[in-house]
Design a protein around this motif. Structure first.
Motif, short mmCIF file in Angstrom:
data_model
loop_
_atom_site.label_atom_id
_atom_site.label_comp_id
_atom_site.label_asym_id
_atom_site.label_seq_id
_atom_site.Cartn_x
_atom_site.Cartn_y
_atom_site.Cartn_z
N GLN A 28 37.51 29.34 38.35
CA GLN A 28 37.76 29.58 36.92
C GLN A 28 39.15 29.09 36.52
O GLN A 28 39.34 28.52 35.45
CB GLN A 28 37.60 31.07 36.59
N ARG A 29 40.13 29.31 37.40
CA ARG A 29 41.49 28.84 37.11
C ARG A 29 41.53 27.32 37.06
O ARG A 29 42.20 26.74 36.21
CB ARG A 29 42.46 29.38 38.16
N ALA A 30 40.79 26.66 37.95
CA ALA A 30 40.73 25.20 37.95
C ALA A 30 40.06 24.68 36.67
O ALA A 30 40.49 23.67 36.11
CB ALA A 30 39.98 24.70 39.18
N ARG A 31 39.02 25.37 36.21
CA ARG A 31 38.37 24.99 34.94
C ARG A 31 39.37 25.06 33.79
O ARG A 31 39.38 24.20 32.92
CB ARG A 31 37.18 25.89 34.65
N MET A 32 40.19 26.08 33.80
CA MET A 32 41.20 26.22 32.75
C MET A 32 42.25 25.11 32.85
O MET A 32 42.77 24.66 31.84
CB MET A 32 41.88 27.58 32.85
N ALA A 33 42.55 24.65 34.07
CA ALA A 33 43.54 23.58 34.26
C ALA A 33 43.00 22.23 33.80
O ALA A 33 43.77 21.31 33.53
CB ALA A 33 43.96 23.51 35.73
N TYR A 89 36.39 18.82 43.80
CA TYR A 89 35.62 17.71 43.26
C TYR A 89 34.31 17.47 44.02
O TYR A 89 33.46 16.74 43.54
CB TYR A 89 36.45 16.44 43.20
N ASP A 90 34.14 18.10 45.18
CA ASP A 90 32.88 18.00 45.93
C ASP A 90 31.91 19.13 45.62
O ASP A 90 30.78 19.12 46.09
CB ASP A 90 33.15 17.98 47.44
N ARG A 91 32.35 20.11 44.85
CA ARG A 91 31.46 21.22 44.49
C ARG A 91 30.42 20.76 43.49
O ARG A 91 30.76 20.09 42.51
CB ARG A 91 32.27 22.38 43.89
N PRO A 92 29.16 21.11 43.71
CA PRO A 92 28.11 20.67 42.78
C PRO A 92 28.24 21.28 41.38
O PRO A 92 27.75 20.71 40.42
CB PRO A 92 26.81 21.09 43.46
N ASP A 93 28.90 22.43 41.27
CA ASP A 93 29.04 23.08 39.97
C ASP A 93 30.29 22.61 39.21
O ASP A 93 30.52 23.08 38.10
CB ASP A 93 29.04 24.60 40.12
N TRP A 94 31.05 21.69 39.76
CA TRP A 94 32.25 21.18 39.06
C TRP A 94 31.84 20.06 38.11
O TRP A 94 31.20 19.10 38.48
CB TRP A 94 33.29 20.67 40.03
#
Length: 96
Positions: A28-33, A89-94
């Motif tokens: 979630q923090r990465a999504r905000m970034a 960046y390898d996560r399928p949900d990213w």
């Protein structure tokens, strides 16, 4: 005895969290970034009055231009003491 039990619970709360939980919170923090997020809503109630809602969230990580992947990895390491199981960046949900 109660004081000892309370102290042990308090110290356990200060320890590292599980890797899975850290990854979820740090995702979630990465999504905000990656950029501002928000929600807009408009509607009319049954009595005819208009309602609106605006919610915008901007992260200081985004403002300072931090890479979401670096934010994710640092966050997971800090919270769990372990490296993430897979890079952001390898996560399928990213979707970034």
């Amino acid at each position: 005895m109660r004081k000892l039990a309370f102290l042990s619970l308090l110290l356990a709360a200060c320890g590292p969290m599980t890797l899975e939980r850290a990854e979820a919170e740090c995702f979630q923090r990465a999504r905000m970034a990656a950029g501002p997020t928000g929600e807009v809503g408009v509607g009319i109630r049954s009595d005819g009055t208009a309602r609106s809602k605006l919610d915008v969230s901007i992260s200081s990580d985004w403002i300072t231009g931090k890479d979401p992947s670096a934010v994710y990895e640092t966050c997971v390491m800090t919270k769990s003491g372990e490296a993430p199981r897979r890079p952001l960046y390898d996560r399928p949900d990213w979707k970034g």
